[in-house]
Enzyme design. Structure first.
Site, PDB file in Angstrom:
ATOM      1  N   LYS A 115       0.839  -1.200   0.000  1.00 12.30           N
ATOM      2  CA  LYS A 115       0.000   0.000   0.000  1.00 12.30           C
ATOM      3  C   LYS A 115       0.876   1.253   0.000  1.00 12.30           C
ATOM      4  O   LYS A 115       1.875   1.328   0.717  1.00 12.30           O
ATOM      5  CB  LYS A 115      -0.906  -0.026   1.228  1.00 12.30           C
ATOM      6  CG  LYS A 115      -1.932   1.083   1.313  1.00 12.30           C
ATOM      7  CD  LYS A 115      -2.779   0.900   2.574  1.00 12.30           C
ATOM      8  CE  LYS A 115      -3.818   1.977   2.741  1.00 12.30           C
ATOM      9  NZ  LYS A 115      -4.610   1.789   3.993  1.00 12.30           N
ATOM     10  N   SER A 122      -9.393   1.863   3.560  1.00  7.42           N
ATOM     11  CA  SER A 122      -8.598   2.653   2.634  1.00  7.42           C
ATOM     12  C   SER A 122      -7.600   1.817   1.821  1.00  7.42           C
ATOM     13  O   SER A 122      -6.987   2.333   0.885  1.00  7.42           O
ATOM     14  CB  SER A 122      -7.827   3.734   3.397  1.00  7.42           C
ATOM     15  OG  SER A 122      -6.916   3.160   4.328  1.00  7.42           O
ATOM     16  N   SER A 134      -9.779  -0.504   7.537  1.00  4.59           N
ATOM     17  CA  SER A 134      -9.099  -0.311   6.248  1.00  4.59           C
ATOM     18  C   SER A 134      -8.382  -1.534   5.712  1.00  4.59           C
ATOM     19  O   SER A 134      -7.947  -1.529   4.569  1.00  4.59           O
ATOM     20  CB  SER A 134      -8.122   0.864   6.345  1.00  4.59           C
ATOM     21  OG  SER A 134      -8.825   2.082   6.377  1.00  4.59           O
TER      22      SER A 134
END
Length: 515
Positions: free
Chosen positions: A91, A172, A196
């Site tokens: 990420k 997220s 997330s």
């Protein structure tokens, strides 16, 4: 005699597990270099063309060199373990020393090429993982605005859900969720503050683990909250998630929360084959859901019962003020923690504080705020620091409500060590006018605030859209959760690969009878 790379047929990486990749390498059917090239080709074919998932912000120009190094170790008889030569996506709020920026999806950090590995990435390198690239995300990990669109960032654009391209990937860790579902890598790293990892894992048909706070370092990860932030593994099956997690657990002197992590470092995948749920007491929550979602959940509970689990229904206690207290903590820690992080970025990064980020967004409104604003950033900037009495009270209250009076109380009432509930509902439409419209059940808040682990495992599809089953425990319960999740996974075989449909599989009913 090994086959030259050019003469090898491209290895089939779609839906391949870590064990599958190792079998290819062990049999000489494919090298790590060929496997890495196959993933890069798949990204090139599908991420900015084809279904246009927009799940990967940048591929790593050093990935093939890392793969060749893994091949050399294998040839020399010195492999580093089960992750050696396995491509991993990271990420893009987690730093890697590779020549690519860590942006958190914001143009304010487009020059944030730090040349340093977050310790969690350094641990993966020690295990031989190939850092394949960086994944898109909800910008600033979805903390800039309460009216945001999950999976959108100014750097990467809008991530699409591989199961239905008009649906949210959640966030997220949106890009990691979509990319691993689409087999752009074997496994990936997400981060979670509240939901997330587990939400995008559930909504993209993945296994995702939000670990106990303090097992995985947060250093050099663009922060929201030191009380709740943690990286977590995301994968297409429980064993792969356990293998990745095993390499992530480590103490980091720069992150005091991890001081006891070394005591919990182990091979979390080793015991999975012998796992059993016979006689295991499981507390069960029954949140309000639509009938089709409830039916899927009931089927999952039947699988657990058939495997010998003793299911005990519990009710969520009334935890008045938890959401408000958590939000106050996140606002206060966002300002303090982000200011500390930004001060360590390279001189090319001109945004050095949260106030600078707010000013940058205002000055670049067309690019940064075409759909939603930054009211959460603005509220965070007004907070009074980590010594503020109101903040300290909110942190103590939120942790007590989520832990002692929440998860702990439910488990005690059921005399159980594991709590299960649906992770979240099916994916909602990506909606740039109104923002996220998600509703239905959500398992993330209590374990996120308490700092406890939450494992989500695919539960099946509702109208072609995945839902996940959450296994929740108290601190350091990861082994028990992974074993329970593995038994459920192997018995249910509930995961279905994505089909990249233009919209949810709702059938012809919307068309009516008139011809």
């Amino acid at each position: 005699m090994s086959t030259p790379l050019a003469a090898q047929s491209a290895p089939k990486v779609e839906e391949a597990s870590i064990a599958d990749l190792h079998a290819m390498m062990a049999k000489g059917e494919a090298s790590s270099e060929a496997i890495t090239q196959a993933y890069l080709a798949r990204i090139a074919a599908m991420d900015r063309q084809g279904p246009v998932l927009r799940s990967v912000i940048a591929t790593n120009p050093d990935a093939l060199a890392q793969a060749r190094a893994a091949d050399a170790r294998r040839k020399a008889g010195k492999p580093l373990g089960p992750l050696d030569g396995v491509p991993v996506l990271v990420k893009d709020n987690i730093e890697t020393r590779d020549p690519i920026a860590t942006t958190a999806g914001s143009l304010a950090l487009k020059d944030n090429i730090t040349g340093r590995d977050a310790p969690v990435v350094a641990e993966l390198r020690k295990a031989g993982a190939v850092i394949l690239g960086k994944t898109n995300l909800s910008e600033w990990a979805n903390i800039r605005s309460s009216n945001s669109i999950s999976g959108w960032s100014a750097v990467g654009g809008q991530v699409k859900n591989p199961y239905a391209l008009d649906r949210t990937p959640c966030g997220s860790s949106s890009g990691t969720g979509a990319a691993i579902a689409a087999s752009f890598a074997a496994v990936g790293l997400g981060t979670e503050t509240d939901g997330s990892v587990v939400c995008p894992s559930s909504i993209n048909g993945l296994v995702g683990l939000k670990p106990t706070i303090g097992l995985v370092s947060r250093t050099h990860v663009v922060p929201i909250s030191h009380s709740q932030d943690t990286p977590g593994p995301m994968a297409r099956n429980v064993r792969d998630a356990a293998i990745l997690f095993s390499a992530m657990v480590a103490a980091d002197p720069a992150d005091p929360a991890t001081k006891d992590a070394a005591r919990h470092r182990r091979d979390y995948a080793a015991s999975l084959d012998g796992a059993s749920l016979k006689g295991v007491r499981i507390a069960v929550l029954h949140p309000e859901m639509r009938p089709d979602q409830a039916a899927l959940y009931d089927a999952a509970l039947a699988v657990l019962k058939a495997q010998g689990a003793v299911l005990v229904d519990v009710e969520r206690p009334k935890l008045d003020g938890l959401g408000e207290a958590e939000f106050h903590v996140l606002l206060t820690e966002l300002k303090a923690d982000l200011n500390t992080y930004l001060a360590t970025t390279p001189p090319a990064v001109k945004v050095r504080t949260l106030a600078d980020a707010i000013a940058f967004n205002e000055a670049n409104k067309a690019a940064e705020m075409p759909f939603f604003g930054q009211e959460t950033f603005i509220a965070a900037e007004k907070t009074n620091g980590l010594d503020d009495a109101e903040y300290l009270g909110a942190r103590a209250k939120s942790k007590r409500l989520a832990g002692k009076e929440g998860i702990d109380a439910m488990l005690a009432k059921a005399n159980a060590a594991i709590l299960v509930e649906p992770t979240t509902g099916p994916a909602w439409l990506t909606e740039p006018v109104y923002g996220d419209q998600g509703g239905g059940p959500s398992s993330s808040e209590l374990p996120a605030v308490a700092g406890y682990p939450n494992l989500t495992v695919p539960m099946g599809l509702v109208k072609g859209l995945p839902m996940g089953l959450s296994f929740i425990g108290t601190a350091y319960a990861e082994q028990a959760l992974l074993e329970a999740g593995y038994v459920y996974e192997q018995a249910s075989k509930a995961r279905v690969a994505p089909r990249y449909l233009p919209q949810a599989d709702v059938g012809p009913g919307q068309e009516g009878a008139v011809k």
